[in-house]
Write a protein that holds these residues in place. Sequence first.
Motif, short mmCIF file in Angstrom:
data_model
loop_
_atom_site.label_atom_id
_atom_site.label_comp_id
_atom_site.label_asym_id
_atom_site.label_seq_id
_atom_site.Cartn_x
_atom_site.Cartn_y
_atom_site.Cartn_z
N SER A 27 30.40 90.35 -9.88
CA SER A 27 31.54 91.24 -10.17
C SER A 27 32.21 90.85 -11.49
CB SER A 27 32.56 91.20 -9.05
OG SER A 27 33.19 89.93 -8.99
N ASN A 28 31.52 90.04 -12.28
CA ASN A 28 32.08 89.63 -13.56
C ASN A 28 30.99 89.57 -14.62
OD1 ASN A 28 30.93 86.82 -13.52
ND2 ASN A 28 32.17 86.74 -11.68
N ILE A 30 29.86 87.46 -18.09
CA ILE A 30 30.09 86.16 -18.72
C ILE A 30 29.28 86.03 -20.01
CG2 ILE A 30 30.66 84.97 -16.57
CD1 ILE A 30 27.73 83.93 -16.55
N GLU A 48 36.30 77.53 -15.13
CA GLU A 48 35.82 78.91 -15.22
C GLU A 48 34.29 78.94 -15.33
OE1 GLU A 48 36.10 81.64 -18.96
OE2 GLU A 48 37.84 82.08 -17.72
N TYR A 52 32.14 80.81 -12.42
CA TYR A 52 31.51 82.08 -12.76
C TYR A 52 30.09 81.94 -13.31
CZ TYR A 52 36.17 84.13 -12.27
OH TYR A 52 37.39 84.54 -11.80
N LEU A 56 34.28 83.96 -19.06
CA LEU A 56 34.55 85.36 -18.70
C LEU A 56 34.71 86.28 -19.91
CD1 LEU A 56 37.11 85.30 -15.76
CD2 LEU A 56 34.78 86.20 -15.73
N CYS A 58 34.80 89.80 -18.68
CA CYS A 58 35.62 90.64 -17.80
C CYS A 58 35.29 90.32 -16.35
CB CYS A 58 35.44 92.13 -18.10
SG CYS A 58 33.88 92.83 -17.57
N GLU A 59 36.17 90.73 -15.45
CA GLU A 59 35.95 90.47 -14.03
C GLU A 59 36.42 91.66 -13.20
OE1 GLU A 59 38.25 87.21 -12.45
OE2 GLU A 59 39.86 87.59 -13.86
N SER A 60 36.23 91.55 -11.90
CA SER A 60 36.64 92.57 -10.93
C SER A 60 35.90 93.89 -11.11
CB SER A 60 38.16 92.80 -10.99
OG SER A 60 38.84 91.59 -10.71
N ALA A 67 28.40 96.38 -13.54
CA ALA A 67 28.43 95.08 -14.22
C ALA A 67 27.23 94.94 -15.16
CB ALA A 67 28.44 93.95 -13.19
#
Length: 113
Positions: A27-28, A30, A48, A52, A56, A58-60, A67
């Motif tokens: 859901s992210n 990287i 982080e 992940y 990151l 972006c996430e969510s 994604a």
Amino acid sequence: MAKQETNFNWRDFKGTPGEWRVGNNFSNIITDYKTERPTYTEESYESEKKYYGGYLVCESVSKKIDAKLIAAAPQMHQLLNEFICQGMKDKPNQESVFEITAKAQQLLIDIND
């Protein structure tokens, strides 16, 4: 429509550098480059990266296919830039255009896989 000269190329991209990919929890997005976060400490970055699988972008992101599409954005940007550069030439190199098209088709297959 008259062709315009352009000096734009991939190096002018102002976004987060490096290869983007889907992170550990799907859901992210990287990268291997530390993103600018003024309040982050070295410990925050390492935490982080461990959680992940990278730094990151972006996430969510709610769907894995979304994604994958977001993660492909730098590659799409590069291919579009190459295509535009060929189109701006008086005599575009057909072999290059076919190669760029094949790369774009493969990228779309990979996203939807």
